[in-house]
Design a protein around this motif. Structure first.
Motif, PDB file in Angstrom:
ATOM      1  N   UNK A 161     -10.943  -1.112  -5.495  1.00  0.00           N
ATOM      2  CA  UNK A 161     -10.172  -1.798  -4.441  1.00  0.00           C
ATOM      3  C   UNK A 161      -8.797  -2.261  -4.775  1.00  0.00           C
ATOM      4  N   UNK A 162      -8.062  -2.527  -3.823  1.00  0.00           N
ATOM      5  CA  UNK A 162      -6.488  -2.705  -3.793  1.00  0.00           C
ATOM      6  C   UNK A 162      -6.238  -4.211  -3.466  1.00  0.00           C
ATOM      7  N   UNK A 163      -5.218  -4.909  -4.102  1.00  0.00           N
ATOM      8  CA  UNK A 163      -4.646  -6.158  -3.550  1.00  0.00           C
ATOM      9  C   UNK A 163      -3.442  -5.986  -2.989  1.00  0.00           C
ATOM     10  N   UNK A 164      -3.241  -6.420  -1.910  1.00  0.00           N
ATOM     11  CA  UNK A 164      -1.960  -6.524  -1.279  1.00  0.00           C
ATOM     12  C   UNK A 164      -1.288  -7.795  -1.210  1.00  0.00           C
ATOM     13  N   UNK A 165      -0.126  -8.229  -1.468  1.00  0.00           N
ATOM     14  CA  UNK A 165       0.405  -9.505  -1.317  1.00  0.00           C
ATOM     15  C   UNK A 165       1.932  -9.419  -1.261  1.00  0.00           C
ATOM     16  N   UNK A 166       2.499 -10.393  -0.884  1.00  0.00           N
ATOM     17  CA  UNK A 166       3.908 -10.380  -0.920  1.00  0.00           C
ATOM     18  C   UNK A 166       4.367 -11.497  -0.069  1.00  0.00           C
ATOM     19  N   UNK A 192      19.599  -9.940   8.586  1.00  0.00           N
ATOM     20  CA  UNK A 192      19.022  -9.598   7.255  1.00  0.00           C
ATOM     21  C   UNK A 192      17.635  -9.986   7.395  1.00  0.00           C
ATOM     22  N   UNK A 193      16.911  -8.975   6.644  1.00  0.00           N
ATOM     23  CA  UNK A 193      15.566  -9.390   6.725  1.00  0.00           C
ATOM     24  C   UNK A 193      15.050  -8.733   5.458  1.00  0.00           C
ATOM     25  N   UNK A 194      13.919  -8.813   4.803  1.00  0.00           N
ATOM     26  CA  UNK A 194      13.644  -8.304   3.477  1.00  0.00           C
ATOM     27  C   UNK A 194      12.051  -8.525   2.994  1.00  0.00           C
ATOM     28  N   UNK A 195      11.438  -7.853   2.017  1.00  0.00           N
ATOM     29  CA  UNK A 195      10.138  -8.086   1.583  1.00  0.00           C
ATOM     30  C   UNK A 195      10.032  -7.687   0.384  1.00  0.00           C
ATOM     31  N   UNK A 196       8.999  -8.571  -0.422  1.00  0.00           N
ATOM     32  CA  UNK A 196       8.433  -8.014  -1.816  1.00  0.00           C
ATOM     33  C   UNK A 196       7.150  -7.827  -1.428  1.00  0.00           C
ATOM     34  N   UNK A 197       6.753  -6.533  -1.770  1.00  0.00           N
ATOM     35  CA  UNK A 197       5.563  -6.102  -1.648  1.00  0.00           C
ATOM     36  C   UNK A 197       4.612  -5.583  -2.891  1.00  0.00           C
ATOM     37  N   UNK A 198       3.378  -6.290  -2.947  1.00  0.00           N
ATOM     38  CA  UNK A 198       2.618  -5.731  -4.192  1.00  0.00           C
ATOM     39  C   UNK A 198       1.418  -5.036  -3.677  1.00  0.00           C
ATOM     40  N   UNK A 199       1.150  -3.933  -4.103  1.00  0.00           N
ATOM     41  CA  UNK A 199      -0.122  -3.038  -3.523  1.00  0.00           C
ATOM     42  C   UNK A 199      -0.598  -2.569  -4.782  1.00  0.00           C
ATOM     43  N   UNK A 200      -1.432  -3.171  -5.378  1.00  0.00           N
ATOM     44  CA  UNK A 200      -1.760  -2.635  -6.819  1.00  0.00           C
ATOM     45  C   UNK A 200      -3.365  -2.365  -6.814  1.00  0.00           C
ATOM     46  N   UNK A 201      -3.914  -1.354  -7.634  1.00  0.00           N
ATOM     47  CA  UNK A 201      -5.283  -1.156  -7.550  1.00  0.00           C
ATOM     48  C   UNK A 201      -5.825  -2.255  -8.456  1.00  0.00           C
ATOM     49  N   UNK A 242      -9.003  -1.942 -10.192  1.00  0.00           N
ATOM     50  CA  UNK A 242     -10.246  -1.266 -10.842  1.00  0.00           C
ATOM     51  C   UNK A 242     -10.368  -1.718 -12.158  1.00  0.00           C
ATOM     52  N   UNK A 243     -11.574  -1.812 -12.667  1.00  0.00           N
ATOM     53  CA  UNK A 243     -11.765  -1.771 -14.154  1.00  0.00           C
ATOM     54  C   UNK A 243     -11.820  -0.659 -14.965  1.00  0.00           C
ATOM     55  N   UNK A 244     -11.638   0.478 -14.546  1.00  0.00           N
ATOM     56  CA  UNK A 244     -11.772   1.655 -15.283  1.00  0.00           C
ATOM     57  C   UNK A 244     -10.190   2.292 -15.373  1.00  0.00           C
ATOM     58  N   UNK A 245      -9.325   1.672 -14.581  1.00  0.00           N
ATOM     59  CA  UNK A 245      -7.912   2.199 -14.774  1.00  0.00           C
ATOM     60  C   UNK A 245      -6.979   0.995 -14.592  1.00  0.00           C
ATOM     61  N   UNK A 246      -5.802   1.433 -14.962  1.00  0.00           N
ATOM     62  CA  UNK A 246      -4.546   0.318 -15.006  1.00  0.00           C
ATOM     63  C   UNK A 246      -4.220  -0.152 -13.532  1.00  0.00           C
ATOM     64  N   UNK A 247      -3.610  -1.456 -13.597  1.00  0.00           N
ATOM     65  CA  UNK A 247      -3.364  -1.987 -12.290  1.00  0.00           C
ATOM     66  C   UNK A 247      -2.013  -1.510 -11.911  1.00  0.00           C
ATOM     67  N   UNK A 248      -2.009  -0.457 -11.090  1.00  0.00           N
ATOM     68  CA  UNK A 248      -0.569   0.108 -10.720  1.00  0.00           C
ATOM     69  C   UNK A 248      -0.473   0.152  -9.164  1.00  0.00           C
ATOM     70  N   UNK A 249       0.495   0.181  -8.777  1.00  0.00           N
ATOM     71  CA  UNK A 249       1.320   0.324  -7.505  1.00  0.00           C
ATOM     72  C   UNK A 249       0.579   1.751  -6.757  1.00  0.00           C
ATOM     73  N   UNK A 250      -0.043   1.633  -5.560  1.00  0.00           N
ATOM     74  CA  UNK A 250      -0.722   2.690  -4.845  1.00  0.00           C
ATOM     75  C   UNK A 250       0.366   3.503  -4.233  1.00  0.00           C
ATOM     76  N   UNK A 251      -0.066   4.825  -4.035  1.00  0.00           N
ATOM     77  CA  UNK A 251       1.118   5.899  -3.369  1.00  0.00           C
ATOM     78  C   UNK A 251       1.612   5.580  -2.204  1.00  0.00           C
ATOM     79  N   UNK A 252       2.756   5.958  -2.445  1.00  0.00           N
ATOM     80  CA  UNK A 252       3.868   5.708  -1.067  1.00  0.00           C
ATOM     81  C   UNK A 252       3.811   4.352  -0.605  1.00  0.00           C
ATOM     82  N   UNK A 253       3.839   3.344  -1.442  1.00  0.00           N
ATOM     83  CA  UNK A 253       3.931   1.891  -1.249  1.00  0.00           C
ATOM     84  C   UNK A 253       5.147   1.196  -2.063  1.00  0.00           C
ATOM     85  N   UNK A 254       6.131   1.143  -1.083  1.00  0.00           N
ATOM     86  CA  UNK A 254       7.616   0.465  -1.964  1.00  0.00           C
ATOM     87  C   UNK A 254       7.096  -0.731  -2.232  1.00  0.00           C
ATOM     88  N   UNK A 255       7.972  -1.249  -3.510  1.00  0.00           N
ATOM     89  CA  UNK A 255       7.840  -2.673  -3.983  1.00  0.00           C
ATOM     90  C   UNK A 255       8.620  -3.425  -3.277  1.00  0.00           C
TER      91      UNK A 255
END
Length: 764
Positions: A606-611, A628-637, A639-652
Motif C-alpha cells: 500500500x501507499x499513504x498520501x498526505x499533505x 503564490x501557491x504550494x504544497x507539501x506532499x507525502x506519498x510513501x510506501x 509495506x512491511x517487506x521494504x522501507x517506507x520511501x517516496x514512490x516514483x515520480x511523486x515530488x515531495x
C-alpha cells in the motif's frame, strides 16, 4: 434550475456541465467589481466539475488571479481561467501545462517543446491513469488503462477553462480513477455577440502557429442559436534533433435553445498530429555525451534512430450531444451521448538506445521464416493502437426545498485493435526474429514476425445517488453512493506477451460511499470536508498471461479524508487544505515459481498520501496582483517487506509564485513554478538491508527544478501584440528517467531551455 437566455447566457455556456452557477459579490465589493466579474469576456468566472456548485465572488483578486477556488467546493480545487491561458502561456501549451499552475500538480515530458510532444502530469504524486481527465463532463482515456495523450485530443484553442479537483468528488463524479483527483476541461463557450479572432505566432525551433475562432452570436432566425468554430495549425522543427512536429485541429460547438426551458448542444473536434520520434523516447548517457541533451533522432539511414524510420501519425475525434431541460423551478434533467476515437500508426526502430555506444548497432534481420540466417538490415516494427469509445451519461436533479436529490447512470463500451510486427526498416519486409511459439490447444505456430495482434473490449457502468441536505442556511451535507461494474475482454489472434490465440475476460465491481460538507460561515468565507472511497480496475495487461486463474489481483482501492477553507475578500483570495489518502492493493506482476504457469498478477502492499496545500492572491490598486501557491506532499510506501520511501515520480513539494498586471491595454505576468525533489524508480525493488539497491534508488533522483514564464501583451483595439519567454532562467535539469535493462539503456529527459515566442491577434 431555469435557463436564463439573457446577458448571463455566456456564463452558463462556459460551464457546459455545471448545473448550478452563481456569481456573487461580497458586501465590500463595489457594483463595478461585480459587474466586471459577471461580464468577464474570457470565462474567468466559471463553474466546476459535475456534482458541484460554484460561487466565484466578483472581487478584484478573483478578476486577476491565475487560480482560485469556489466558495461552494467540497474538495480542494484550482479554477484556471481562459484569460490566464491566453495571457500567460504559450499558444501551443497542452492541458497538462495549463494545469501545472495548480498546487500539487507536477509533470514531465514536453521534451520537444511546449505542446510539441506529449507530457504526463501528476496530482499529489498520483500518476497519469490514477486520476480522471474529463471534457465537458465526459471522462476520457485509453482503453487498456485510463491514461491520456496530452496534445492529441484537446489543444488549448478548444479549452475555455480547466479545473483541477484534488479529490474524488461526489458520487456523481464519474470516471475510472476518481481517487487520484479530476482534471476537468471545459470546451470553448458560445457568445451572444458575433466576433472573429485570428492569431499568428512564431517562436523558437522555427515554430509557427495559426489560429482562428469565430462566434456566430445569437441567431434570432434560429431561436437564439449560438455557435463557435475554431481551427488551429502548428508546425515546428522541435527542440530535439530531427524531431519535426505538425498538428491540425478543428473544433465546433452549437447551442440550440428549445423554448425557455431546454436546450440542445452539439460539440465536435478533430485532431491530427504527425511527428518524428522513436516509440520509446529519451536519450542515453552515451548519446548525451556525444550529441547533447536534446538528442532524439539522427540522419544516418543505417541506424535504427534514423529520422526517416521513426514517425507517427495520431488521429482523434471527440463528439458530444447534450440535452438539458427544466423539471421545475430548481430541478433539471440532462443527458450526454458521446463517442471518441484514437488511432496511432507508428513506425519505429527496435532499439534506438544502441546508437552512439562504443560498439556499433547490431543491424541484421531475418527475412526467411524459420531461418537462423541473418542479413544486413535495420530492425524495427510497425505499431497500431486504435479504439472507439461510445457512452451515455444521464442525470436527474430534484430539488425539494431543504435538499436536492441527484441520481443517474453512466454506461460506456469500447472496441480496440492493437498490433505490432517486426520489419526490416530498409525494405519494410517482415523480420522473423521472435521466439518460436505454438498454441497450446491447437498446436498452430505463431509467425515469428508478429509480437501481437489483438482485439479487446470494455463494458463499464456506474449508477449513483447523492442527497444534498440543507438543514440550516449556509450548510450543505451530501452523502452519496456509487456502484461500479467493469468488464474487460480480449479476443486476440495473437495475444500480447503469450503470442498465441486467446479469448479471456475479467469482471470487477465495487460499492463506493461518499460524504461531503460545506458551510458558508460568511458570504466570503466557507469551510468544507470530504470522505470518499475510490476504485481502479486492473489494466488490460493482467490478461496477457498463459493461465489467468493463477493471478490473484484485485482492484486498487483508496480511502480519502480531506478538509479545507476558502476565503474571498475584496482584495485577498485564499484557500488551504490538508488531506490523507490510504491507498491499497497496488498492482504488481512476477514470473510464477510453478513451472508452466508463466506471469501472474497480484496485489502488493500500500501507499499513504498526505499533505497540505494552499493558494493565495492579493490585488493592489491599479491592476497589480501577486500570487503564490504550494504544497507539501507525502506519498510513501507502507509495506512491511521494504522501507517506507517516496514512490516514483511523486515530488515531495511544489510551489508557484508570480506577479500579474492588467490595466488598460497592458497585460504582464511573471510566473515561476518549482517542482521539488523526486525519485524515478519504484521503491518496491529495494531489498531490505541491501545498501546497493538503496543506492540505486537514490541514484535515480532529481533534487528539483523550476520553469518561469515571462509574458507581455499590448492591446491596440482590434490588434493585440504579445510575447512570452518560456523557461526564462534557462533551466535544463532532468525531469524524468526511463530505466532500461542496463544503465547504458536508461533514457533521460530534460527541460527544454529558454524559448521565445511572439504573436499577433486580430479581432473583429
Amino acid at each position: 434550475m431555469k435557463f436564463a437566455f439573457s446577458t448571463r447566457r455566456h456564463l452558463l455556456a462556459a460551464t457546459a456541465i455545471a448545473y448550478a452557477l452563481s456569481i456573487t459579490a461580497p458586501a465590500s465589493a463595489t457594483p463595478t467589481d461585480a459587474d466586471a466579474a459577471a461580464n468577464a469576456p474570457d470565462g474567468q468566472n466559471n463553474g466546476i466539475a459535475e456534482g458541484s456548485d460554484v460561487v466565484v465572488t466578483g472581487t478584484r483578486a478573483n478578476e486577476i488571479a491565475p487560480v482560485t477556488a469556489s466558495l461552494k467546493t467540497t474538495q480542494p480545487q484550482s479554477i484556471i481561467s481562459r484569460s490566464f491561458i491566453e495571457d500567460s502561456l504559450p499558444a501551443t501549451a497542452d492541458f497538462n501545462q495549463i494545469a501545472l499552475i495548480a498546487p500539487s500538480v507536477s509533470n514531465y515530458g514536453n521534451a520537444n517543446g511546449s505542446g510539441l510532444s506529449e507530457s504526463k502530469a501528476q496530482i499529489r504524486g498520483f500518476q497519469d491513469g490514477e486520476y480522471n481527465v474529463t471534457y465537458d463532463g465526459v471522462p476520457f482515456g485509453d482503453t487498456n488503462d485510463p491514461t491520456h495523450h496530452s496534445n492529441t485530443f484537446f489543444p488549448s484553442n478548444t479549452v475555455e477553462t480547466l479545473i483541477v479537483d484534488r479529490g474524488p468528488g461526489n458520487a456523481s463524479t464519474l470516471g475510472q480513477a476518481t481517487f487520484g483527483g479530476n482534471m476537468n476541461l471545459f470546451s470553448r463557450a458560445t457568445r451572444e455577440d458575433a466576433s472573429f479572432e485570428g492569431k499568428a505566432a512564431y517562436g523558437s525551433f522555427n515554430t509557427y502557429l495559426l489560429r482562428a475562432v469565430a462566434q456566430t452570436g445569437a441567431i434570432d432566425k434560429l431561436g437564439g442559436t449560438e455557435a463557435v468554430f475554431s481551427t488551429q495549425w502548428v508546425k515546428s522543427d522541435g527542440a530535439r534533433t530531427y524531431s519535426p512536429f505538425r498538428s491540425w485541429n478543428i473544433f465546433g460547438k452549437v447551442m440550440v435553445p428549445l423554448g425557455d426551458h431546454a436546450r440542445l448542444t452539439f460539440l465536435g473536434t478533430y485532431n491530427v498530429n504527425r511527428f518524428n520520434q522513436p516509440d520509446k523516447d529519451g536519450a542515453t548517457q552515451d548519446q548525451i555525451a556525444k550529441y547533447g541533451k536534446y538528442y532524439s533522432l539522427n540522419n544516418d539511414p543505417t541506424s535504427q534512430g534514423y529520422w526517416g524510420y521513426n514517425h507517427t501519425r495520431k488521429t482523434t475525434d471527440f463528439e458530444i450531444i447534450k440535452f438539458e431541460a427544466d423539471l421545475g423551478e430548481k430541478s433539471s434533467f440532462e443527458n450526454r451521448a458521446y463517442t471518441y476515437s484514437y488511432d496511432n500508426e507508428t513506425l519505429s526502430g527496435s532499439d534506438v538506445t544502441a546508437y552512439g555506444h562504443a560498439t556499433p548497432e547490431s543491424n541484421t534481420v531475418t527475412l526467411t521464416p524459420g531461418s537462423k540466417v541473418t542479413v544486413p538490415g535495420v530492425p524495427g516494427y510497425t505499431k497500431t493502437n486504435k479504439y472507439r469509445v461510445y457512452g451515455d451519461i444521464a442525470k436527474v436533479h430534484l430539488d425539494f426545498g431543504f435538499g436536492t436529490l441527484t441520481t443517474g447512470a453512466w454506461i460506456e463500451w469500447s472496441d480496440t485493435y492493437r498490433q505490432q510486427r517486426d520489419v526490416d526498416l530498409v525494405t519494410m519486409l517482415p523480420n522473423y526474429i521472435e521466439k518460436k511459439v505454438t498454441n497450446p490447444v491447437t498446436g498452430a505456430a505463431t509467425p515469428q514476425n508478429i509480437k501481437f495482434d489483438q482485439n479487446s473490449n470494455t463494458n463499464h457502468t456506474e449508477e449513483f445517488v447523492e442527497l444534498e441536505l440543507r438543514p440550516i442556511p449556509g450548510l450543505k451535507i451530501t452523502p452519496g453512493l456509487k456502484h461500479v461494474d467493469f468488464n474487460r475482454r480480449v479476443d486476440a489472434d495473437y495475444n500480447q506477451t503469450t503470442r498465441y490465440a486467446q479469448q479471456l475476460s475479467s469482471d470487477y465491481s465495487a460499492n463506493l460511499p461518499f460524504a461531503t460538507v460545506n458551510y458558508a460561515i460568511t458570504p466570503g468565507l466557507s469551510v468544507y470536508g470530504q470522505y470518499a472511497r475510490g476504485f481502479l480496475a486492473p489494466s488490460l495487461s493482467v490478461l496477457y498471461v498463459d493461465i489467468p486463474g493463477r493471478s490473484t489481483v484485485q482492484p486498487e482501492k483508496s480511502t480519502n479524508y480531506q478538509a479545507g477553507v476558502v476565503y474571498h475578500g475584496e482584495r485577498l483570495s485564499i484557500d488551504a487544505d490538508m488531506y490523507k489518502i490510504d491507498f491499497s492493493n497496488k498492482f504488481a506482476s512476477m514470473t510464477s515459481p510453478i513451472p508452466g504457469v508463466g506471469t501472474i498478477w497480484f496485489n502488493q502492499g500500500s501507499v499513504q498520501y498526505k499533505g497540505i496545500e494552499g493558494q493565495i492572491t492579493y490585488a493592489f490598486p491599479g491592476g497589480l496582483a501577486v500570487f503564490a501557491n504550494g504544497s507539501r506532499n507525502y506519498a510513501k510506501t507502507q509495506n512491511a517487506n521494504f522501507l517506507s520511501l517516496q514512490v516514483a515520480n511523486a515530488p515531495e513539494w511544489t510551489a508557484a509564485g508570480g506577479v500579474l498586471f492588467k490595466h488598460g491595454p497592458m497585460v504582464f505576468s511573471l510566473i515561476d513554478k518549482w517542482t521539488g525533489r523526486q525519485w524515478f524508480t519504484d521503491p518496491s525493488t529495494i531489498v531490505p538491508g541491501d545498501a546497493k539497491s538503496l543506492s540505486s534508488y537514490n541514484f535515480y533522483r532529481s533534487n528539483g527544478y523550476n520553469s518561469a514564464i515571462l509574458s507581455a501583451r499590448y492591446d491596440l483595439g482590434k490588434i493585440r501584440f504579445g510575447v512570452e519567454v518560456n523557461n526564462l532562467f534557462d533551466s535544463q535539469r532532468v525531469t524524468n528517467i526511463n530505466t532500461g535493462k542496463t544503465a547504458a539503456s536508461d533514457q533521460y529527459f530534460y527541460q527544454v531551455g529558454r524559448t521565445v515566442t511572439g504573436d499577433i491577434t486580430v479581432k473583429f
